[in-house]
Design a protein around this motif. Structure first.
Motif, short mmCIF file in Angstrom:
data_model
loop_
_atom_site.label_atom_id
_atom_site.label_comp_id
_atom_site.label_asym_id
_atom_site.label_seq_id
_atom_site.Cartn_x
_atom_site.Cartn_y
_atom_site.Cartn_z
N GLN A 177 -6.99 -5.56 6.54
CA GLN A 177 -6.43 -6.12 5.32
C GLN A 177 -5.14 -6.86 5.58
O GLN A 177 -4.57 -6.82 6.65
CB GLN A 177 -6.18 -5.01 4.30
N SER A 178 -4.67 -7.49 4.53
CA SER A 178 -3.42 -8.22 4.61
C SER A 178 -2.28 -7.40 4.02
O SER A 178 -1.52 -7.87 3.19
CB SER A 178 -3.56 -9.56 3.87
N VAL A 179 -2.16 -6.14 4.46
CA VAL A 179 -1.07 -5.29 4.00
C VAL A 179 0.19 -5.70 4.74
O VAL A 179 0.22 -5.73 5.97
CB VAL A 179 -1.38 -3.79 4.26
N SER A 180 1.24 -6.03 3.99
CA SER A 180 2.50 -6.42 4.63
C SER A 180 3.56 -5.33 4.51
O SER A 180 4.54 -5.33 5.24
CB SER A 180 3.03 -7.72 4.03
N GLU A 181 3.36 -4.39 3.56
CA GLU A 181 4.31 -3.28 3.41
C GLU A 181 3.56 -1.99 3.11
O GLU A 181 2.73 -1.93 2.21
CB GLU A 181 5.31 -3.55 2.28
N LEU A 182 3.89 -0.97 3.87
CA LEU A 182 3.34 0.36 3.67
C LEU A 182 4.47 1.21 3.10
O LEU A 182 5.53 1.33 3.72
CB LEU A 182 2.88 0.92 5.02
N LEU A 235 0.86 -1.18 0.00
CA LEU A 235 0.00 0.00 0.00
C LEU A 235 0.89 1.23 0.00
O LEU A 235 1.66 1.45 0.94
CB LEU A 235 -0.92 0.00 1.22
N CYS A 236 0.81 2.01 -1.05
CA CYS A 236 1.61 3.23 -1.20
C CYS A 236 0.79 4.43 -0.77
O CYS A 236 -0.29 4.67 -1.29
CB CYS A 236 2.06 3.37 -2.66
N ASN A 250 4.19 5.31 12.65
CA ASN A 250 3.79 4.89 14.00
C ASN A 250 2.46 4.14 14.00
O ASN A 250 2.27 3.19 14.75
CB ASN A 250 3.71 6.10 14.94
N LEU A 251 1.56 4.55 13.12
CA LEU A 251 0.28 3.86 12.97
C LEU A 251 0.50 2.43 12.47
O LEU A 251 -0.09 1.48 12.98
CB LEU A 251 -0.60 4.64 11.99
N ALA A 252 1.37 2.27 11.49
CA ALA A 252 1.66 0.94 10.92
C ALA A 252 2.36 0.04 11.94
O ALA A 252 2.15 -1.18 11.93
CB ALA A 252 2.52 1.09 9.67
N LYS A 253 3.17 0.63 12.80
CA LYS A 253 3.87 -0.15 13.84
C LYS A 253 2.88 -0.86 14.75
O LYS A 253 3.14 -1.97 15.22
CB LYS A 253 4.79 0.76 14.68
N LYS A 254 1.72 -0.23 15.01
CA LYS A 254 0.70 -0.85 15.86
C LYS A 254 0.25 -2.19 15.31
O LYS A 254 -0.15 -3.07 16.07
CB LYS A 254 -0.52 0.08 15.97
N TYR A 255 0.32 -2.34 13.98
CA TYR A 255 -0.15 -3.56 13.33
C TYR A 255 1.00 -4.40 12.78
O TYR A 255 0.79 -5.28 11.96
CB TYR A 255 -1.15 -3.20 12.22
#
Length: 194
Positions: free
Chosen positions: A129-134, A77-78, A153-158
């Motif tokens: 979702q199954s996002v593995s890379e932001l 997800l870009c 920081n938001l992505a780190k939560k998941y």
């Protein structure tokens, strides 16, 4: 009527009063049919173009072509600031994932916070979702960096891997004509030479 047109054209970025006046007189004196086509195209766009329900880019459909494309990689997800950023990335022909459009950047001074950028929607997307890379593709401005840090920081939560697009010396660019901040950023973001 001409003054009203001048004010309308001057609302566009990079168009001042003189440029607006040139547009107006060209259309009125030499291309009235083109002016009518422009007016119709603008009216149609203002009435029919909306935000994609998934990524928030501009589209005439509820779900844009990229989001509805099953061949695109759902695991990447870009994050971009504007729909036009998607266009630029797509022209490279390299990225095959999906996008999320912020329509701006965090700027508390201007009253633009997380909810104005749809970051609550992004969090729902990350949690479901199954996002593995932001991939953070915000601009290399102070606001863009602050926004990227917030999203990281938001992505780190998941426990989602976060990467940042490279910034630095453009291909074909010369150091002599590159500003100091760009050189500093390029040096700090250097990678192994393979």
């Amino acid at each position: 009527m001409i003054e009203k047109l001048n004010k309308a054209f001057s609302k566009l970025p990079g168009v001042g009063s003189k440029t607006a006046q040139r547009f107006i007189y060209h259309l009125l004196e030499r291309d009235r049919l083109g002016g009518l086509e422009l007016a119709k195209a603008l009216t149609d766009a203002m009435e029919k173009v909306k935000n994609c329900e998934k990524c928030r880019t501009l589209t005439e459909k509820n779900i844009c072509e990229i989001c509805s494309n099953d061949v695109r990689d759902d695991s990447q997800l870009c994050i971009v600031e504007t729909p036009s950023d998607i266009h630029v990335i797509e022209q490279s022909g390299v990225y095959t994932g999906k996008y999320f459009v912020l329509s701006g950047y965090l700027s508390p001074i201007d009253g633009i916070g997380a909810s104005e950028l749809g970051l609550d929607e992004l969090e729902v997307l990350l949690s479901n979702q199954s996002v593995s890379e932001l991939i953070l593709a915000t601009n290399a401005t102070i606001e863009g960096e602050v926004t990227a840090h917030y999203i990281h920081n938001l992505a780190k939560k998941y426990q989602i891997k976060t990467t940042r697009i490279a910034h630095g010396i453009p291909l074909g660019g010369e150091l002599e004509y590159t500003d100091i901040n760009t050189i500093a950023h390029a040096l700090s973001g250097r990678k192994d030479y393979n």
